[in-house]
Design a protein around this motif. Structure first.
Motif, mmCIF file in Angstrom:
data_model
loop_
_atom_site.group_PDB
_atom_site.id
_atom_site.type_symbol
_atom_site.label_atom_id
_atom_site.label_comp_id
_atom_site.label_asym_id
_atom_site.label_seq_id
_atom_site.Cartn_x
_atom_site.Cartn_y
_atom_site.Cartn_z
ATOM 1 N N THR A 56 0.826 -1.213 0.000
ATOM 2 C CA THR A 56 0.000 0.000 0.000
ATOM 3 C C THR A 56 0.859 1.261 0.000
ATOM 4 O OG1 THR A 56 -0.146 0.126 2.424
ATOM 5 C CG2 THR A 56 -1.821 -1.189 1.270
ATOM 6 N N THR A 57 2.150 1.117 0.300
ATOM 7 C CA THR A 57 3.042 2.282 0.333
ATOM 8 C C THR A 57 3.729 2.513 -1.004
ATOM 9 O OG1 THR A 57 5.102 1.125 0.978
ATOM 10 C CG2 THR A 57 3.536 1.679 2.723
ATOM 11 N N TRP A 58 3.488 1.618 -1.984
ATOM 12 C CA TRP A 58 4.258 1.654 -3.225
ATOM 13 C C TRP A 58 3.335 1.793 -4.438
ATOM 14 C CZ3 TRP A 58 9.230 2.477 -3.605
ATOM 15 C CH2 TRP A 58 9.866 2.297 -4.839
ATOM 16 N N ASP A 59 3.748 2.634 -5.392
ATOM 17 C CA ASP A 59 3.001 2.832 -6.633
ATOM 18 C C ASP A 59 3.735 2.093 -7.755
ATOM 19 O OD1 ASP A 59 1.798 3.705 -8.979
ATOM 20 O OD2 ASP A 59 1.511 5.754 -8.252
ATOM 21 N N GLU A 60 3.182 0.969 -8.193
ATOM 22 C CA GLU A 60 3.828 0.162 -9.224
ATOM 23 C C GLU A 60 3.937 0.908 -10.557
ATOM 24 O OE1 GLU A 60 5.276 -2.658 -9.114
ATOM 25 O OE2 GLU A 60 4.645 -3.593 -7.223
ATOM 26 N N ALA A 61 2.984 1.785 -10.833
ATOM 27 C CA ALA A 61 2.982 2.487 -12.121
ATOM 28 C C ALA A 61 4.146 3.463 -12.232
ATOM 29 C CB ALA A 61 1.653 3.222 -12.314
ATOM 30 N N THR A 62 4.493 4.122 -11.129
ATOM 31 C CA THR A 62 5.561 5.124 -11.166
ATOM 32 C C THR A 62 6.871 4.593 -10.589
ATOM 33 O OG1 THR A 62 4.966 6.021 -8.984
ATOM 34 C CG2 THR A 62 3.860 6.967 -10.915
ATOM 35 N N THR A 63 6.860 3.381 -10.034
ATOM 36 C CA THR A 63 7.998 2.786 -9.316
ATOM 37 C C THR A 63 8.549 3.758 -8.276
ATOM 38 O OG1 THR A 63 9.697 3.446 -10.955
ATOM 39 C CG2 THR A 63 8.600 1.320 -11.275
ATOM 40 N N GLU A 64 7.635 4.380 -7.548
ATOM 41 C CA GLU A 64 7.975 5.285 -6.455
ATOM 42 C C GLU A 64 7.017 4.989 -5.301
ATOM 43 O OE1 GLU A 64 10.335 7.491 -6.323
ATOM 44 O OE2 GLU A 64 10.915 7.935 -8.396
ATOM 45 N N GLN A 65 7.365 5.446 -4.101
ATOM 46 C CA GLN A 65 6.415 5.317 -3.021
ATOM 47 C C GLN A 65 5.230 6.261 -3.269
ATOM 48 O OE1 GLN A 65 8.143 6.292 0.781
ATOM 49 N NE2 GLN A 65 9.030 8.192 0.056
ATOM 50 N N GLY B 160 21.115 3.040 -14.078
ATOM 51 C CA GLY B 160 20.158 3.821 -13.293
ATOM 52 C C GLY B 160 18.730 3.354 -13.440
ATOM 53 N N GLY B 161 18.510 2.276 -14.208
ATOM 54 C CA GLY B 161 17.154 1.750 -14.385
ATOM 55 C C GLY B 161 16.656 1.069 -13.127
ATOM 56 N N PHE B 162 15.403 1.314 -12.790
ATOM 57 C CA PHE B 162 14.826 0.769 -11.560
ATOM 58 C C PHE B 162 14.737 -0.755 -11.616
ATOM 59 C CE2 PHE B 162 11.124 -0.776 -9.197
ATOM 60 C CZ PHE B 162 11.445 -0.337 -7.915
ATOM 61 N N LEU B 163 15.138 -1.406 -10.524
ATOM 62 C CA LEU B 163 15.016 -2.851 -10.387
ATOM 63 C C LEU B 163 14.056 -3.238 -9.271
ATOM 64 C CD1 LEU B 163 18.765 -3.947 -10.718
ATOM 65 C CD2 LEU B 163 16.972 -4.152 -12.450
ATOM 66 N N SER B 164 14.268 -2.690 -8.075
ATOM 67 C CA SER B 164 13.456 -3.057 -6.922
ATOM 68 C C SER B 164 13.678 -2.022 -5.826
ATOM 69 C CB SER B 164 13.831 -4.465 -6.440
ATOM 70 O OG SER B 164 12.945 -4.922 -5.432
ATOM 71 N N SER B 165 13.170 -2.311 -4.645
ATOM 72 C CA SER B 165 13.370 -1.412 -3.506
ATOM 73 C C SER B 165 13.209 -2.195 -2.217
ATOM 74 C CB SER B 165 12.381 -0.243 -3.536
ATOM 75 O OG SER B 165 11.123 -0.646 -3.028
ATOM 76 N N SER B 166 13.597 -1.575 -1.109
ATOM 77 C CA SER B 166 13.438 -2.224 0.192
ATOM 78 C C SER B 166 11.972 -2.438 0.540
ATOM 79 C CB SER B 166 14.120 -1.396 1.287
ATOM 80 O OG SER B 166 13.641 -0.060 1.304
#
Length: 306
Positions: A56-65, A82-88
């Motif tokens: 619920t804290t993460w926006d999959e569409a923007t790959t941002e919280q 610099g391409g997004f892979l994942s996050s904590s």
């Protein structure tokens, strides 16, 4: 008297019809067991619910919280370009993810960088509060959903257990055995390995369930949150984040699987309001500015072996 734990009971039902599909476990399938309420079924596990709350804290569409949490730190994992892979927030082991430990952070190997930030020293006792402070500065949600730094080369292997435990069980359950068919209008018979290639008409069976009652449970351990030894605004921020996650999950709908779409019927306990929780988070982020770090970038360029 201070509250050590709070418990929320949420009664659910299928959004459409009566059948639902529970989670399946490897080599087990659906987990059925007996209680005083008869045959019971594990609909969603502790681990899965932790992941759903964190999602619920993460926006999959923007790959941002999500915007409501702007200013909250986390570790962002990118590749060499610099391409997004994942996050904590997305990793099963959160701050202890292999993609962080084997990455490069500020020019230093990830596990060395993390060990230094956690303050781990050979020949010195483990300072659990220092570990909590460091985890809070990197990603406060690690203190909500837990993290285990299982590193063999470290002098200590700190573990933070979940402060929020959630699961969904169904009671008085009965199997609903159905089936279907994958139809092929060109090749009807599945011979000579045709099905392995995707050809042929293939019937299949399916087991879903009905239940007298489906309940989601959310337990928050406030004593554990206080035991981190953080400043009062930091502890309040963790509690606001928990309220935001639970409220967002309940308001956003519990579509757990394509055949398991549940809706809230009744809530026993104080149902969190995610909008109100987001307002608290914004205020507390300012009060915790000195205890929170920036978003950390970990650069992962591939496995070192294998």
């Amino acid at each position: 008297m201070s509250v050590h734990r709070t418990l929320l009971h949420v009664d659910l039902r299928p959004l459409a019809g009566h059948r639902f599909q529970p989670t399946g476990f490897p080599d087990l399938g659906a987990a059925e067991f007996d209680t005083t309420e008869g045959r019971t079924l594990a609909v969603e596990s502790y681990q899965s619910m932790a992941n759903r709350l964190e999602a619920t804290t993460w926006d999959e569409a923007t790959t941002e919280q999500v915007p409501a949490l702007d200013g909250l730190p986390y570790v962002r994992i990118v590749d060499g370009t610099g391409g997004f892979l994942s996050s904590s927030r997305l990793e099963a082991h959160r701050l202890a993810s292999a993609y962080i430990m084997n990455a490069t952070i500020d020019g230093t190997k990830g596990d060395e960088w993390m060990r230094e930030h956690l303050g781990l020293q050979a020949g010195r006792p483990l300072d659990n509060r220092a570990v909590a402070r460091a985890s809070f500065a990197l990603d406060p949600l690690a203190l909500v959903h837990g993290v285990f730094f299982a590193r063999k080369g470290w002098p200590w292997q700190p573990r933070i257990t979940r402060a929020v435990t959630s699961f969904i069980d169904a009671y008085d359950v009965r199997p609903a055995v159905t089936g279907g068919v994958k139809r092929d209008v060109v090749i009807n018979e599945a011979k000579d390995g045709a099905t392995a290639e995707g050809y042929g008409t293939v019937p299949h069976h399916r087991v879903e369930y009905t239940a007298g009652r489906i309940t989601a449970y959310f337990t928050t351990d406030h004593a554990q949150l206080r035991a981190y030894g953080l400043p009062e605004p930091a502890t309040a921020l963790l509690e606001a984040l928990i309220d935001y996650e639970i409220g967002s999950l309940l308001d956003g709908g519990l579509r757990l699987r394509s055949a398991c779409d549940l809706e809230v019927v009744d809530v026993q306990g104080a149902r969190p309001d995610p909008t109100e929780a987001a307002t608290r988070i914004t205020k507390l982020l300012g009060e915790c500015a000195d205890d929170l770090g920036p978003v950390t970038t970990a650069v992962w360029t591939g496995r070192s072996k294998g």
